[in-house]
Motif scaffolding. Structure first.
Motif, short mmCIF file in Angstrom:
data_model
loop_
_atom_site.label_atom_id
_atom_site.label_comp_id
_atom_site.label_asym_id
_atom_site.label_seq_id
_atom_site.Cartn_x
_atom_site.Cartn_y
_atom_site.Cartn_z
N ASP A 91 -32.26 -36.21 -40.36
CA ASP A 91 -33.62 -36.61 -40.73
C ASP A 91 -33.60 -37.80 -41.68
OD1 ASP A 91 -34.68 -34.61 -39.17
OD2 ASP A 91 -35.12 -33.25 -40.83
N ALA A 92 -32.71 -37.73 -42.67
CA ALA A 92 -32.61 -38.83 -43.63
C ALA A 92 -32.10 -40.11 -42.95
CB ALA A 92 -31.69 -38.43 -44.78
N ALA A 93 -31.16 -39.96 -42.02
CA ALA A 93 -30.63 -41.12 -41.30
C ALA A 93 -31.73 -41.79 -40.48
CB ALA A 93 -29.47 -40.70 -40.41
N ARG A 94 -32.49 -40.99 -39.78
CA ARG A 94 -33.58 -41.54 -38.97
C ARG A 94 -34.60 -42.26 -39.86
NH1 ARG A 94 -34.17 -37.35 -36.10
NH2 ARG A 94 -35.64 -36.34 -37.51
N TRP A 121 -22.70 -22.01 -34.81
CA TRP A 121 -23.17 -23.04 -35.75
C TRP A 121 -22.89 -24.43 -35.20
CZ3 TRP A 121 -19.11 -25.22 -39.16
CH2 TRP A 121 -19.60 -26.26 -39.99
N ASN A 122 -21.69 -24.66 -34.68
CA ASN A 122 -21.36 -25.98 -34.15
C ASN A 122 -22.18 -26.31 -32.91
OD1 ASN A 122 -19.14 -27.52 -35.62
ND2 ASN A 122 -18.31 -25.45 -35.61
N ARG A 123 -22.44 -25.32 -32.07
CA ARG A 123 -23.30 -25.58 -30.91
C ARG A 123 -24.69 -26.00 -31.36
NH1 ARG A 123 -20.92 -20.60 -28.68
NH2 ARG A 123 -19.26 -21.22 -27.23
N GLN A 124 -25.22 -25.29 -32.34
CA GLN A 124 -26.54 -25.61 -32.86
C GLN A 124 -26.56 -27.01 -33.48
OE1 GLN A 124 -27.99 -22.77 -35.72
NE2 GLN A 124 -29.81 -23.96 -36.21
N SER A 125 -25.51 -27.35 -34.21
CA SER A 125 -25.43 -28.66 -34.84
C SER A 125 -25.37 -29.78 -33.81
CB SER A 125 -24.21 -28.73 -35.76
OG SER A 125 -24.32 -27.78 -36.80
N GLU A 126 -24.60 -29.55 -32.73
CA GLU A 126 -24.54 -30.55 -31.67
C GLU A 126 -25.91 -30.72 -31.01
OE1 GLU A 126 -21.45 -30.13 -28.80
OE2 GLU A 126 -19.87 -29.83 -30.29
N GLN A 127 -26.63 -29.63 -30.81
CA GLN A 127 -27.94 -29.74 -30.20
C GLN A 127 -28.90 -30.53 -31.09
OE1 GLN A 127 -28.68 -28.96 -27.14
NE2 GLN A 127 -30.77 -29.72 -27.41
N MET A 128 -28.82 -30.33 -32.40
CA MET A 128 -29.63 -31.12 -33.32
C MET A 128 -29.35 -32.61 -33.15
SD MET A 128 -29.41 -29.11 -36.93
CE MET A 128 -29.76 -27.35 -37.08
N LEU A 129 -28.07 -32.94 -32.99
CA LEU A 129 -27.69 -34.33 -32.81
C LEU A 129 -28.26 -34.89 -31.52
CD1 LEU A 129 -25.89 -36.65 -33.95
CD2 LEU A 129 -24.07 -35.77 -32.49
N HIS A 130 -28.18 -34.12 -30.45
CA HIS A 130 -28.67 -34.59 -29.15
C HIS A 130 -30.16 -34.91 -29.18
CE1 HIS A 130 -25.20 -32.19 -27.05
NE2 HIS A 130 -24.77 -33.27 -27.67
N THR A 131 -30.90 -34.18 -29.98
CA THR A 131 -32.36 -34.36 -30.02
C THR A 131 -32.82 -35.16 -31.24
OG1 THR A 131 -32.62 -32.22 -31.16
CG2 THR A 131 -32.74 -32.22 -28.75
N SER A 132 -31.88 -35.82 -31.92
CA SER A 132 -32.21 -36.51 -33.17
C SER A 132 -32.92 -37.84 -32.97
CB SER A 132 -30.93 -36.76 -33.98
OG SER A 132 -30.09 -37.69 -33.30
N GLU A 192 -21.74 -44.04 -26.83
CA GLU A 192 -23.00 -43.34 -27.02
C GLU A 192 -23.22 -42.29 -25.94
OE1 GLU A 192 -22.59 -46.63 -26.86
OE2 GLU A 192 -22.98 -47.27 -28.93
N GLY A 193 -23.67 -41.11 -26.35
CA GLY A 193 -23.94 -40.03 -25.41
C GLY A 193 -22.70 -39.38 -24.83
#
Length: 289
Positions: A91-94, A121-132, A192-193
């Motif tokens: 969020d801060a990066a965006r 936890w890591n799966r959740q963190s990756e998903q946050m990244l994908h939708t960031s 990227e991606g």
């Protein structure tokens, strides 16, 4: 030098960690870099180059200062009981106008049988990244060779290594190689991606590592097998119980051979074969001697 010229191209979180310290040093050889650290004294001991901002991931003003003017951020979080850390960094990066995020994750995410706290936890963190909304790259690493530094004191003082499942092998990876891959993903186009699986060149177990370390220190080392109960007690003495239980679950999967697979992503990323444990141990002999 103008304010624009002075702005860091990359911000490194987790900059005092096993991988982050090498990322920071490599980036500093290319241009401006800024690190976000919780422990200023550790950053000084490591002689981290570039600018340092001291703060926690829950510290919004510190995140804002760290990310101001950056183009990319290396995202490293370490507490599975605080999944919000990743969200706060992103969020801060965006908000700061950062365009790219490279996330350090773990290869257990790709194992369908892995359902422990750390894998979830890591799966959740990756998903946050994908939708960031940021251009993203995920680096899923296998166990870093530097984990064996936890044996250093018993090797120095008792000439013994104590570990669980000494014959269970994992394709452990040199954190310096992971850092080199991270720098490429942070500074080059074309990643990227993409999710990369980063392993070392061969699976190796704790007994074999002990034999290699014995050659490095120039004296025999004994290996003592821990029971699951002993290993859990050791982890629980320094970690929350849920995290210790997750480490035991991961060890059980490793015993079944789930960590042996060697991939070619790392070699392709860094343009050379990944380093061996023997090479890493020789370069860190002083820690064990």
């Amino acid at each position: 030098m103008s304010a624009r010229d002075a702005a860091p191209r990359v911000v490194v979180t987790g900059a005092t960690g096993a991988v982050g310290r090498h990322v920071t040093r490599a980036l500093a050889r290319r241009g401006p870099v800024r690190s976000l650290v919780r422990d200023a004294s550790k950053a000084r001991r490591l002689e981290l180059p570039g600018e340092t901002v001291v703060g926690d991931y829950r510290d919004g003003p510190a995140l804002k200062r760290a990310l101001a003017g950056a183009e990319a951020v290396f995202v490293v979080t370490a507490n599975p009981l605080r999944p919000q850390d990743d969200a706060q960094i992103l969020d801060a990066a965006r908000a700061a106008g950062v365009r790219k995020a490279v996330k350090l994750s773990w290869l257990a995410v790709a194992d369908p049988s892995a359902n422990d706290l750390i894998a979830r936890w890591n799966r959740q963190s990756e998903q946050m990244l994908h939708t960031s909304g940021l251009a993203w790259t995920v680096l899923r690493m296998r166990t870093p060779m530097s984990n064996t530094l936890s044996w250093a004191s018993s090797i120095r003082e008792e000439s013994v290594v104590r570990a669980l499942d000494g014959n269970a092998r994992t394709a452990c990876v040199d954190p310096r190689d992971v850092a080199e891959a991270a720098v490429r993903a942070l500074t080059e186009a074309g990643h990227e991606g993409v999710t990369y699986a980063l392993t070392g060149p061969e699976p190796i177990g704790a007994r074999e590592q002990t034999e290699i370390l014995a050659r490095v220190v120039g004296r025999p080392l004994a290996f003592e097998e821990l029971t699951a109960e002993q290993a859990l007690a050791r982890w629980s003495a320094r970690l929350p119980g849920a995290v210790a239980e997750a480490l035991l679950e991961a060890a059980q999967r490793r015993r079944a051979g789930d960590s042996c697979e060697v991939g070619d992503d790392l070699g392709r990323l860094i343009g050379r074969p990944p380093g061996t444990f023997a090479s890493w141990a020789a370069d860190h002999a002083a820690a064990f001697s």
